[in-house]
Design a protein around this motif. Sequence first.
Motif, PDB file in Angstrom:
ATOM      1  N   ALA A  13      44.542 -16.720  12.252  1.00 24.64           N
ATOM      2  CA  ALA A  13      45.820 -16.661  12.965  1.00 24.64           C
ATOM      3  C   ALA A  13      45.704 -15.696  14.129  1.00 24.64           C
ATOM      4  N   GLU A  14      46.443 -15.968  15.188  1.00 32.43           N
ATOM      5  CA  GLU A  14      46.483 -15.059  16.335  1.00 32.43           C
ATOM      6  C   GLU A  14      47.176 -13.774  15.905  1.00 32.43           C
ATOM      7  N   PRO A  15      46.718 -12.636  16.404  1.00 36.95           N
ATOM      8  CA  PRO A  15      47.381 -11.380  16.052  1.00 36.95           C
ATOM      9  C   PRO A  15      48.775 -11.308  16.684  1.00 36.95           C
ATOM     10  N   ALA A  16      49.675 -10.580  16.055  1.00 33.18           N
ATOM     11  CA  ALA A  16      51.030 -10.406  16.591  1.00 33.18           C
ATOM     12  C   ALA A  16      51.023  -9.444  17.769  1.00 33.18           C
ATOM     13  N   THR A  17      50.011  -8.557  17.802  1.00 32.68           N
ATOM     14  CA  THR A  17      49.916  -7.573  18.874  1.00 32.68           C
ATOM     15  C   THR A  17      48.489  -7.482  19.393  1.00 32.68           C
ATOM     16  N   TYR A  18      48.374  -6.940  20.583  1.00 37.60           N
ATOM     17  CA  TYR A  18      47.077  -6.644  21.188  1.00 37.60           C
ATOM     18  C   TYR A  18      46.965  -5.135  21.370  1.00 37.60           C
ATOM     19  N   PHE A  32      53.604  -9.834  26.070  1.00 40.40           N
ATOM     20  CA  PHE A  32      52.503  -9.887  27.023  1.00 40.40           C
ATOM     21  C   PHE A  32      52.454 -11.241  27.715  1.00 40.40           C
ATOM     22  N   SER A  33      52.614 -12.314  26.938  1.00 39.28           N
ATOM     23  CA  SER A  33      52.587 -13.658  27.530  1.00 39.28           C
ATOM     24  C   SER A  33      53.721 -13.845  28.531  1.00 39.28           C
ATOM     25  N   ALA A  34      54.917 -13.385  28.168  1.00 37.17           N
ATOM     26  CA  ALA A  34      56.066 -13.495  29.077  1.00 37.17           C
ATOM     27  C   ALA A  34      55.840 -12.669  30.330  1.00 37.17           C
ATOM     28  N   TRP A  35      55.303 -11.465  30.164  1.00 41.50           N
ATOM     29  CA  TRP A  35      55.027 -10.579  31.296  1.00 41.50           C
ATOM     30  C   TRP A  35      53.980 -11.206  32.209  1.00 41.50           C
ATOM     31  N   LEU A  36      52.952 -11.780  31.600  1.00 45.36           N
ATOM     32  CA  LEU A  36      51.867 -12.376  32.381  1.00 45.36           C
ATOM     33  C   LEU A  36      52.353 -13.588  33.161  1.00 45.36           C
ATOM     34  N   ASP A  37      53.301 -14.339  32.586  1.00 48.31           N
ATOM     35  CA  ASP A  37      53.848 -15.511  33.272  1.00 48.31           C
ATOM     36  C   ASP A  37      54.616 -15.139  34.534  1.00 48.31           C
ATOM     37  N   ALA A  38      55.119 -13.916  34.592  1.00 45.90           N
ATOM     38  CA  ALA A  38      55.806 -13.436  35.798  1.00 45.90           C
ATOM     39  C   ALA A  38      54.723 -12.883  36.726  1.00 45.90           C
ATOM     40  N   VAL A  56      50.632  -0.497  21.265  1.00 45.56           N
ATOM     41  CA  VAL A  56      50.423  -1.915  20.971  1.00 45.56           C
ATOM     42  C   VAL A  56      51.250  -2.745  21.932  1.00 45.56           C
ATOM     43  N   ILE A  57      50.732  -3.920  22.232  1.00 47.48           N
ATOM     44  CA  ILE A  57      51.397  -4.837  23.148  1.00 47.48           C
ATOM     45  C   ILE A  57      51.692  -6.112  22.380  1.00 47.48           C
ATOM     46  N   SER A  58      52.947  -6.463  22.277  1.00 47.45           N
ATOM     47  CA  SER A  58      53.345  -7.682  21.586  1.00 47.45           C
ATOM     48  C   SER A  58      52.748  -8.888  22.303  1.00 47.45           C
ATOM     49  N   ILE A 112      52.934  -2.665  32.079  1.00 50.48           N
ATOM     50  CA  ILE A 112      52.581  -3.555  30.975  1.00 50.48           C
ATOM     51  C   ILE A 112      53.509  -3.198  29.816  1.00 50.48           C
ATOM     52  N   PRO A 113      54.220  -4.196  29.249  1.00 45.57           N
ATOM     53  CA  PRO A 113      55.159  -3.899  28.166  1.00 45.57           C
ATOM     54  C   PRO A 113      54.422  -3.492  26.894  1.00 45.57           C
ATOM     55  N   ALA A 114      54.679  -2.301  26.400  1.00 44.04           N
ATOM     56  CA  ALA A 114      53.986  -1.798  25.210  1.00 44.04           C
ATOM     57  C   ALA A 114      54.911  -0.898  24.417  1.00 44.04           C
ATOM     58  N   LYS A 115      54.580  -0.738  23.157  1.00 44.63           N
ATOM     59  CA  LYS A 115      55.318   0.173  22.275  1.00 44.63           C
ATOM     60  C   LYS A 115      54.324   1.123  21.655  1.00 44.63           C
ATOM     61  N   ARG A 116      54.772   2.338  21.446  1.00 44.10           N
ATOM     62  CA  ARG A 116      53.924   3.330  20.806  1.00 44.10           C
ATOM     63  C   ARG A 116      54.275   3.380  19.326  1.00 44.10           C
TER      64      ARG A 116
END
Length: 70
Positions: free
Chosen positions: A10-15, A56-62, A50-52, A40-44
């Motif tokens: 399975a793909e990880p939930a975070t990077y 990340f996908s939504a951010w990259l699409d912009a 970690v980056i959701s 870059i959207p991230a949470k500590r």
Amino acid sequence: MQLVKGGRRAEPATYTVDEVAVMLGISRGMAYQSVHDGEIPAKRIGRRWVISRAAFSAWLDASDNLPKAV
């Protein structure tokens, strides 16, 4: 441990920041700076950033969100 779904991993939930740096083709330092600057959207979580995957996908699409070279 990776979750297995239907016989496939399975793909990880975070990077991690390092994984995002590799995916974007930027240095580790630039990726961390972009996370600290909020580009870059991230949470500590504790001491780790970690980056959701979804964020990340939504951010990259912009297209105008990519980190700027210094």
